[in-house]
Scaffold this motif. Structure first.
Motif, PDB file in Angstrom:
ATOM      1  N   LEU A 203      29.120  97.453  64.662  1.00  0.00           N
ATOM      2  CA  LEU A 203      30.233  97.071  65.528  1.00  0.00           C
ATOM      3  C   LEU A 203      31.093  98.304  65.775  1.00  0.00           C
ATOM      4  O   LEU A 203      31.459  99.004  64.831  1.00  0.00           O
ATOM      5  N   CYS A 241      39.482  98.061  64.303  1.00  0.00           N
ATOM      6  CA  CYS A 241      38.619  96.900  64.472  1.00  0.00           C
ATOM      7  C   CYS A 241      38.223  96.387  63.095  1.00  0.00           C
ATOM      8  O   CYS A 241      38.071  97.169  62.152  1.00  0.00           O
ATOM      9  N   ARG A 243      35.643  93.114  61.350  1.00  0.00           N
ATOM     10  CA  ARG A 243      34.835  91.901  61.440  1.00  0.00           C
ATOM     11  C   ARG A 243      35.160  91.023  60.230  1.00  0.00           C
ATOM     12  O   ARG A 243      35.039  91.451  59.084  1.00  0.00           O
ATOM     13  N   THR A 249      36.121  88.771  65.334  1.00  0.00           N
ATOM     14  CA  THR A 249      36.455  90.191  65.412  1.00  0.00           C
ATOM     15  C   THR A 249      37.937  90.350  65.736  1.00  0.00           C
ATOM     16  O   THR A 249      38.449  89.693  66.647  1.00  0.00           O
TER      17      THR A 249
END
Length: 303
Positions: A203, A241, A243, A249
């Motif tokens: 990601l 960011c 997860r 997210t």
């Protein structure tokens, strides 16, 4: 118990099982988190600031012992940036001063060493021991014309390699401990955060692209969310960011303003289930979601 009673009990049980999803859909999720950037602070799940640190920071973690590990922005006291560990009462118990232009990463490793990156004419990943001695020095193959846009959130992987987002090069590379590139993927915009997921996918948040992508082991894009996918186009410089364990997210909007969205959580189908907004004039550079609905997240944070 009659058949009707059993059926009624089954309906009640099903309703209870579905309750968290329904509540999430109504955007009633709560999160506590650590925020880094122009301001450094911890917010509880009621939105109250419970801790502050008076310095600009690039990266940070709340450690299992309750202390906070921070990558400090360059300043008068730290012209090359630094990584420090501080207690909740502000006492510094670990410090490593950067020797080049910037320090942009901090990660406490399982054995007690601390990982950081140095940006400069000789960009590199370092591991330092608890006494501040450099024990691993991995060169990064990155452009050197713009030190600030060399690397960001580098992380050590379970296999011993290092996952490095390289902004101006528009590439995420995986380096082995000798500095050899063993995997890489080009990105549609400058990558800031790269997270190797449990299934082997990666990601990646892309700053000025205002988006995040997920790619498979071969570098093929399998998922994407961008500001145009979300109501009000809230993403402006998608730096940090994370997860979450539920598969959602969370992204930052770093170049934002007072009373604008600072953090946003989206589902796999790009539905917004949580946002954070405050009156601070600056956005959040990176963050660590600490809990959901008052319950600490399980497992190692994927950020």
């Amino acid at each position: 118990m009659t058949v009707r009673t059993i059926a009624s009990a089954a309906i009640v049980f099903a309703a209870l099982a579905l309750a968290p999803a329904a509540r999430g859909a109504d955007e009633k999720i709560t999160h506590g988190f650590l925020a880094t950037g122009a301001e450094t602070y911890i917010v509880d799940d009621a939105g109250k600031v419970t801790w502050r640190y008076a310095a600009s920071t690039r990266d940070g973690w709340v450690l299992p012992n309750g202390n906070v590990l921070l990558a400090l922005s360059k300043s008068k006291d730290f012209p090359g940036g630094a990584v420090i560990e501080v207690t909740k009462d502000g006492k510094t118990v670990f410090e490593f001063k950067g020797t080049q232009a910037e320090v942009n990463t901090a990660q406490r490793l399982a054995g007690g060493n601390t990982l950081l990156t140095e940006a400069g004419d000789t960009p590199r990943v370092l591991e330092v021991d608890p006494k501040g001695k450099i024990v691993v020095d991995v060169p990064i193959q990155a452009q050197t014309k713009d030190h600030h846009l060399q690397t960001r959130m580098t992380r050590k992987l379970p296999n011993g390699n290092y996952l490095v987002p390289q902004l101006l090069d528009k590439v995420v590379r995986e380096y082995d401990p000798k500095g050899k590139v063993v995997w890489e993927v080009k990105t549609p915009n400058m990558p800031f955060t790269a997270i190797r997921l449990k299934d082997g996918n990666t990601l990646i948040s892309c700053t000025w692209g205002n988006l995040a992508i997920e790619v498979d082991k071969d570098g093929k894009e399998v998922w994407r969310v961008g500001t145009d996918d979300l109501p009000g186009k809230p993403l402006n410089d998608a730096c940090g960011c994370q997860r979450l364990p539920n598969g959602n997210t969370v992204l930052t909007s770093y170049r934002t303003a007072a009373n604008k969205t600072k953090l946003i959580e989206v589902t796999r189908d790009k539905k917004v289930v949580w946002t954070y907004t405050d009156a601070r004039p600056s956005g959040i550079h990176h963050f660590q979601i600490l809990d959901t609905d008052g319950k600490a997240l399980e497992g190692a944070p994927m950020r």
